[in-house]
Design an enzyme around this catalytic site. Structure first.
Site, short mmCIF file in Angstrom:
data_model
loop_
_atom_site.label_atom_id
_atom_site.label_comp_id
_atom_site.label_asym_id
_atom_site.label_seq_id
_atom_site.Cartn_x
_atom_site.Cartn_y
_atom_site.Cartn_z
N ASP A 82 0.81 -1.36 0.05
CA ASP A 82 -0.06 0.03 0.01
C ASP A 82 0.98 1.24 -0.10
N ASN A 83 0.47 2.34 -0.85
CA ASN A 83 1.20 3.50 -0.60
C ASN A 83 0.82 4.39 0.25
N SER A 115 -1.59 6.34 0.56
CA SER A 115 -2.29 7.60 -0.13
C SER A 115 -3.42 7.83 0.63
N ASP A 140 4.17 1.61 -4.01
CA ASP A 140 3.07 2.08 -4.94
C ASP A 140 3.03 1.14 -6.10
N SER A 159 -17.16 -2.79 -8.82
CA SER A 159 -18.13 -2.04 -8.44
C SER A 159 -19.46 -2.23 -9.14
N TYR A 171 -13.97 7.47 -12.26
CA TYR A 171 -13.84 6.44 -11.23
C TYR A 171 -14.31 5.14 -12.01
N LYS A 197 -12.90 1.30 -13.48
CA LYS A 197 -13.55 -0.04 -13.11
C LYS A 197 -13.83 -0.84 -14.33
N TYR A 234 -18.83 -4.90 -5.90
CA TYR A 234 -19.49 -4.67 -4.74
C TYR A 234 -20.53 -3.46 -4.90
N ASN A 293 -23.12 -1.19 -1.80
CA ASN A 293 -22.61 -0.15 -0.76
C ASN A 293 -21.96 -0.65 0.55
N ARG A 297 -28.10 14.90 -6.39
CA ARG A 297 -26.58 14.84 -6.72
C ARG A 297 -26.41 14.54 -8.13
N ASP A 326 -26.38 10.83 -9.69
CA ASP A 326 -27.08 9.62 -8.70
C ASP A 326 -28.10 9.06 -9.73
P1 NAD Z 1 -9.74 2.81 0.47
O1 NAD Z 1 -9.26 4.08 -0.04
O2 NAD Z 1 -9.74 2.69 2.10
O3 NAD Z 1 -8.37 1.76 0.26
C1 NAD Z 1 -7.68 1.53 -1.06
C2 NAD Z 1 -6.23 1.63 -0.66
O4 NAD Z 1 -5.33 1.55 -1.76
C3 NAD Z 1 -5.88 2.76 0.33
O5 NAD Z 1 -5.20 2.23 1.47
C4 NAD Z 1 -4.72 3.49 -0.53
O6 NAD Z 1 -3.69 3.81 0.35
C5 NAD Z 1 -4.26 2.23 -1.65
N1 NAD Z 1 -3.86 2.89 -2.54
C6 NAD Z 1 -4.43 3.88 -3.65
N2 NAD Z 1 -3.64 3.86 -4.70
C7 NAD Z 1 -2.53 3.07 -4.67
C8 NAD Z 1 -1.40 2.83 -5.28
N3 NAD Z 1 -1.24 3.43 -6.65
N4 NAD Z 1 -0.46 1.95 -4.89
C9 NAD Z 1 -0.65 1.36 -3.67
N5 NAD Z 1 -1.49 1.73 -2.85
C10 NAD Z 1 -2.72 2.35 -3.30
O7 NAD Z 1 -10.72 2.30 -0.33
P2 NAD Z 1 -11.96 0.85 0.06
O8 NAD Z 1 -13.37 1.63 0.27
O9 NAD Z 1 -11.08 0.11 1.14
O10 NAD Z 1 -11.85 0.55 -1.41
C11 NAD Z 1 -10.77 -0.66 -1.81
C12 NAD Z 1 -11.39 -1.02 -3.16
O11 NAD Z 1 -12.53 -1.23 -3.39
C13 NAD Z 1 -10.98 0.22 -4.21
O12 NAD Z 1 -10.51 -0.46 -5.45
C14 NAD Z 1 -12.20 0.78 -4.39
O13 NAD Z 1 -12.37 1.39 -5.74
C15 NAD Z 1 -13.20 -0.49 -4.60
N6 NAD Z 1 -14.45 -0.30 -4.15
C16 NAD Z 1 -14.99 0.42 -3.20
C17 NAD Z 1 -16.27 0.68 -2.69
C18 NAD Z 1 -16.74 1.59 -1.55
O14 NAD Z 1 -17.97 1.96 -1.49
N7 NAD Z 1 -15.89 1.66 -0.50
C19 NAD Z 1 -17.23 0.32 -3.61
C20 NAD Z 1 -16.91 -0.58 -4.70
C21 NAD Z 1 -15.50 -0.70 -4.95
C1 WQD Z 2 -25.88 6.51 -1.17
C2 WQD Z 2 -27.22 7.11 -1.34
C3 WQD Z 2 -27.01 9.39 -2.39
C4 WQD Z 2 -24.59 11.22 0.70
C5 WQD Z 2 -20.87 5.41 -4.64
C6 WQD Z 2 -20.19 5.29 -5.60
C7 WQD Z 2 -20.02 3.85 -5.99
C8 WQD Z 2 -19.53 2.93 -4.79
C9 WQD Z 2 -20.27 3.07 -3.75
C10 WQD Z 2 -17.12 2.74 -5.28
C11 WQD Z 2 -27.56 7.88 -2.54
C12 WQD Z 2 -27.43 9.55 -0.95
C13 WQD Z 2 -25.05 10.43 0.01
C14 WQD Z 2 -24.99 12.25 1.42
C15 WQD Z 2 -27.28 11.65 0.63
N1 WQD Z 2 -18.05 3.27 -4.56
N2 WQD Z 2 -26.59 10.28 0.01
N3 WQD Z 2 -26.36 12.50 1.26
O1 WQD Z 2 -23.63 6.97 -4.73
O2 WQD Z 2 -24.42 4.64 -4.24
O3 WQD Z 2 -22.18 4.93 -4.54
O4 WQD Z 2 -20.22 4.78 -3.33
O5 WQD Z 2 -17.16 2.04 -5.96
O6 WQD Z 2 -19.29 3.62 -7.22
O7 WQD Z 2 -20.73 5.97 -6.50
O8 WQD Z 2 -23.03 5.66 -2.43
O9 WQD Z 2 -22.97 6.50 -0.15
O10 WQD Z 2 -22.44 8.18 -1.78
O11 WQD Z 2 -24.91 7.25 -1.79
O12 WQD Z 2 -28.45 11.79 0.55
O13 WQD Z 2 -24.45 13.34 2.11
O14 WQD Z 2 -27.15 8.29 -0.49
O15 WQD Z 2 -27.63 10.50 -3.02
O16 WQD Z 2 -28.91 7.97 -3.09
P1 WQD Z 2 -23.47 5.64 -4.13
P2 WQD Z 2 -23.37 6.91 -1.49
#
Ligand code: NAD
Ligand code: WQD
Length: 336
Positions: free
Chosen positions: A31-32, A34, A58, A124, A149, A153, A177, A179, A292, A295
């Site tokens: 992990d970097n 970041s 990284d 996602s 973003y 994916k 995934y 939410n 938003r 959405d």
């Molecule tokens: P997060 O930001 O908490 O974790 C991602 C990690 O990757 C961080 O620790 C960050 O420091 C590291 N990172 C980023 N760029 C890097 C690089 N170039 N080299 C090495 N490390 C790097 O996010 P998360 O919520 O744990 O998500 C993990 C994965 O799941 C991500 O790929 C994200 O896109 C995906 N995802 C998340 C969600 C969500 O809602 N949290 C939903 C769908 C998919």
């Molecule tokens: C959920 C609901 C908002 C914040 C995002 C990414 C998706 C995935 C998960 C990574 C929606 C509403 C939110 C707020 C609100 N991530 N909301 N007030 O948009 O479903 O998904 O995260 O892959 O790619 O797009 O999740 O938690 O942002 O929103 O009313 O302050 O909550 O409008 O209906 P979303 P979210």
């Protein structure tokens, strides 16, 4: 198995490390930092009773990855590393393409040069866009992603599928995934967003802890049961266990396999607020704001394929998600 976990210090990665250890797997984290903090790894070590092997590297750093893979022989990689803020990706598209796509291409190349061709990728539900079919199955067509973003994916899925077609030694599991929310029930690890949270649950918990005065609800005129957006929230511990289950697909030489990880239940923004209030006994002031940009009204999964093929099914409901999100926030008001 011995597993390389990229992005292991992050929200989902740290929870997955705990579940991998419980299932007897060995892990090495790259992990970097970041978007994370090494304290999450210290907490994982505390929860599992095992040291975490960590390299601050990284994934765009070919030599750094080479050094790690010269020392360790991995059976598979679980690839979480990436940038994930939708709004930021619109402001900084180049940075998102370079980090997420550039980084993954380098990772895949170094992996194959070291003979490791097994990967589980964090995709996602965003790749489905605004699906015409609900609940969403893996057969549903991918949709139009409204932000860079989401594009990263979708493109990475295509790149990995093409690589697998050209070289069937690869096994690629794409986990879409829905939410993820919640936190480890111990309250020791959880989501630690920088600045103003973009996502609903971290915003709610920051209102609950007094960091923000009220929640803005983005739109109450969607065609849903109460007009607010409906999503498939999944407890992060269930999601983490989905990765352990996905290793079975790798072991069976799945080629390319795609699974939704969700509960199959849709809840609105106001359902989440009301459940949080009821479970935790805290009032969440909110006001209705405009929709938003980008959405959609409704998004929830059909998770049957993961249950049928991997024996994985989410165990926790919305109440546990709200309880554990709050438990994490109240015990760590300023994150790590
Ligand atoms: P997060 O930001 O908490 O974790 C991602 C990690 O990757 C961080 O620790 C960050 O420091 C590291 N990172 C980023 N760029 C890097 C690089 N170039 N080299 C090495 N490390 C790097 O996010 P998360 O919520 O744990 O998500 C993990 C994965 O799941 C991500 O790929 C994200 O896109 C995906 N995802 C998340 C969600 C969500 O809602 N949290 C939903 C769908 C998919
Ligand atoms: C959920 C609901 C908002 C914040 C995002 C990414 C998706 C995935 C998960 C990574 C929606 C509403 C939110 C707020 C609100 N991530 N909301 N007030 O948009 O479903 O998904 O995260 O892959 O790619 O797009 O999740 O938690 O942002 O929103 O009313 O302050 O909550 O409008 O209906 P979303 P979210």
């Amino acid at each position: 198995m011995k597993i390389l976990v990229t992005g292991g210090a992050g929200f989902i990665g740290s929870h997955t490390l705990v579940e991998l250890a419980a299932a007897g797997h060995e892990t090495v984290v790259v992990d970097n930092l970041s978007n994370s903090n090494r304290k999450s790894l210290e907490r994982v070590a505390e929860l599992t009773g095992k040291e975490i092997l960590f390299y601050e590297v990284d994934i765009r750093d070919r030599e750094g990855l080479n050094r790690v893979m010269e020392v360790h022989r991995f059976d598979a990689c679980i690839h979480f590393a990436g940038l994930k803020a939708v709004g930021e990706s619109v402001e900084k598209p180049w940075e998102y393409y370079e980090n997420n796509i550039g980084g993954t291409l380098t990772l895949l190349d170094v992996m194959r040069k070291h003979g490791c061709k097994n990967i589980i990728f964090s995709s996602s539900a965003t790749v489905y866009g605004d699906s015409a079919i609900i609940p969403i199955t893996e057969e549903c067509l991918k949709g139009h992603c409204t932000n860079p973003y989401g594009q990263t994916k979708s493109m990475l899925e295509e790149i990995m599928m093409d690589m697998q077609k050209a070289d069937n030694e690869w096994n690629i599991v794409l986990l879409r995934y829905f939410n993820p929310i919640g936190a480890h029930p111990s309250g020791r690890i959880g989501e630690n967003p920088n600045g103003i949270p973009n996502n609903l649950m971290p915003y709610v918990t920051q209102v609950a802890v007094g960091k923000r005065p009220e929640l803005g609800v983005f739109g109450n005129d969607y065609s849903t049961h109460d007009g607010t957006g409906v999503r498939d929230y999944i407890h992060v511990v269930d999601l983490a266990r989905g990765h352990v289950a996905a290793l079975q697909a790798i072991e069976k030489n799945c080629g390319c396999a795609i699974y939704n990880l969700g509960t199959g239940q849709g809840y609105s923004v106001l359902d989440v607020v009301k459940t949080f209030e009821k479970v935790n006994g805290i009032k969440i002031p909110y006001s209705i704001k405009p929709r938003r940009a980008g959405d959609i009204a409704t998004c929830y999964s059909d998770p049957a394929k993961a249950e049928k093929e991997l024996g994985w099914k989410a165990q926790y409901g919305l109440e546990e998600m709200c309880r554990d999100s709050w438990n994490w926030q109240k015990n760590n008001p300023n994150g790590y």
